[in-house]
Design an enzyme around this catalytic site. Structure first.
Site, PDB file in Angstrom:
ATOM      1  N   GLU A  84      -5.310  -3.860  -4.408  1.00  0.00           N
ATOM      2  CA  GLU A  84      -5.828  -2.559  -4.835  1.00  0.00           C
ATOM      3  C   GLU A  84      -6.795  -2.669  -6.007  1.00  0.00           C
ATOM      4  O   GLU A  84      -7.126  -1.649  -6.632  1.00  0.00           O
ATOM      5  CB  GLU A  84      -4.666  -1.631  -5.228  1.00  0.00           C
ATOM      6  CG  GLU A  84      -3.655  -1.348  -4.146  1.00  0.00           C
ATOM      7  CD  GLU A  84      -2.539  -2.416  -4.093  1.00  0.00           C
ATOM      8  OE1 GLU A  84      -1.767  -2.422  -3.130  1.00  0.00           O
ATOM      9  OE2 GLU A  84      -2.472  -3.246  -5.032  1.00  0.00           O
ATOM     10  N   HIS A 112       1.867   5.969   0.167  1.00  0.00           N
ATOM     11  CA  HIS A 112       1.710   4.679  -0.507  1.00  0.00           C
ATOM     12  C   HIS A 112       2.470   4.603  -1.830  1.00  0.00           C
ATOM     13  O   HIS A 112       3.248   3.682  -2.044  1.00  0.00           O
ATOM     14  CB  HIS A 112       0.228   4.399  -0.782  1.00  0.00           C
ATOM     15  CG  HIS A 112      -0.555   4.016   0.426  1.00  0.00           C
ATOM     16  ND1 HIS A 112      -0.348   2.841   1.116  1.00  0.00           N
ATOM     17  CD2 HIS A 112      -1.569   4.659   1.065  1.00  0.00           C
ATOM     18  CE1 HIS A 112      -1.200   2.779   2.131  1.00  0.00           C
ATOM     19  NE2 HIS A 112      -1.940   3.861   2.124  1.00  0.00           N
TER      20      HIS A 112
END
Length: 276
Positions: free
Chosen positions: A117, A212
């Site tokens: 990420e 998520h």
């Protein structure tokens, strides 16, 4: 011999990783942490950094972060292992002069890479740096289970999601009086998710990424972790209330939220409340 892992910045990152692991927020390689280093951090660490790594394009660009250095967890690395072996599970990356690529200058030994990420973190840092005139230095992403559960139960709107948490656990409204951003589900690691979350982090210190987890930011590591704790606790209490059934559910009214905010010395985002 100087041990770079004993610096306050890296020790702080190790502590957050360990605390998050013990809270069961980081199964497998889930979650990520980034810290934008201060000038003092860099002066202390610079003699022990190298610049032999290749520049790796991120697919996103933030000129305001050009030349910055970040401590980052490794992609696919378990938070469980950070404390035991920091050089393999943490790294320091440098951003190029264009603000669109990184290279490893310490750590991530054995061919590691920054967190999957990292582009999301990078654009979130860009947004928070601009919003706080440089004060914000931490972005923390955790797989907070009750927050994730609520993304299947609540409307995916900033106002609705925030109100549900404020009304379920009014004490914690002091932790996120500006509200919480909500982003739709997207494939991890892509530029689309990075841009979506950047827009939310312009306005909020925390944002939910549907299905998520939770992104929380802060001036320092303790602040970011504490914010994540507060949001997740409020989400847990909200989940308990929803499990008990919504019929006749008692919540704190908006005037009560205003009164609590006044007693705590914070100002709520009035656009998330009904008129007085």
């Amino acid at each position: 011999m100087f041990d770079l892992t004993k610096t306050l910045a890296i020790e702080g990152c190790i502590r957050v990783c360990s605390d998050g692991w013990h809270r069961r927020w980081h199964e497998g390689g889930g979650g990520s942490l980034t810290y934008r280093m201060t000038a003092a951090d860099i002066i202390l660490c610079k003699p022990y950094l190298h610049n032999m790594g290749e520049w790796v394009p991120m697919g996103v660009r933030a000129p305001g972060l050009a030349g910055e250095l970040f401590i980052t967890t490794g992609g696919g690395k378990s938070f469980r292992n950070v404390e035991a072996d920091p050089p393999h599970n943490l790294g320091i990356v440098e951003i190029n002069d264009s603000g669109d690529a990184w290279r490893i200058v310490w750590g991530l030994d054995g061919g590691g890479r920054p967190a999957t990420e990292f582009p999301i973190h990078f654009l979130c840092h860009s947004a928070r740096k601009a919003a706080t005139k440089g004060d914000n230095r931490v972005v923390y992403y955790c797989r907070a289970p009750h927050v994730i559960a609520l993304t299947a139960l609540l409307p995916m709107e900033d106002r609705d999601f925030t109100r549900a948490l404020w009304q379920s656990d009014a004490e914690n409204l002091a932790a996120f009086p500006e509200g919480i951003g909500v982003c739709p589900w997207t494939v991890p690691g892509g530029a689309e998710a990075a841009r979506e979350l950047k827009e939310k982090m312009r306005r909020y210190r925390s944002a939910v990424w549907a299905r998520h987890g939770l992104f929380a930011s802060g001036v320092d590591l303790d602040g970011a972790f504490s914010l994540a704790q507060s949001v997740e606790l409020s989400a847990e209490i909200c989940c308990w209330g929803l499990m008990a059934g919504q019929g006749g559910r008692q919540v704190v009214p908006d005037d009560g939220l205003r009164a609590i905010a006044g007693s705590l010395g914070v100002t709520l985002n009035e656009s998330f409340l009904d008129g007085e």
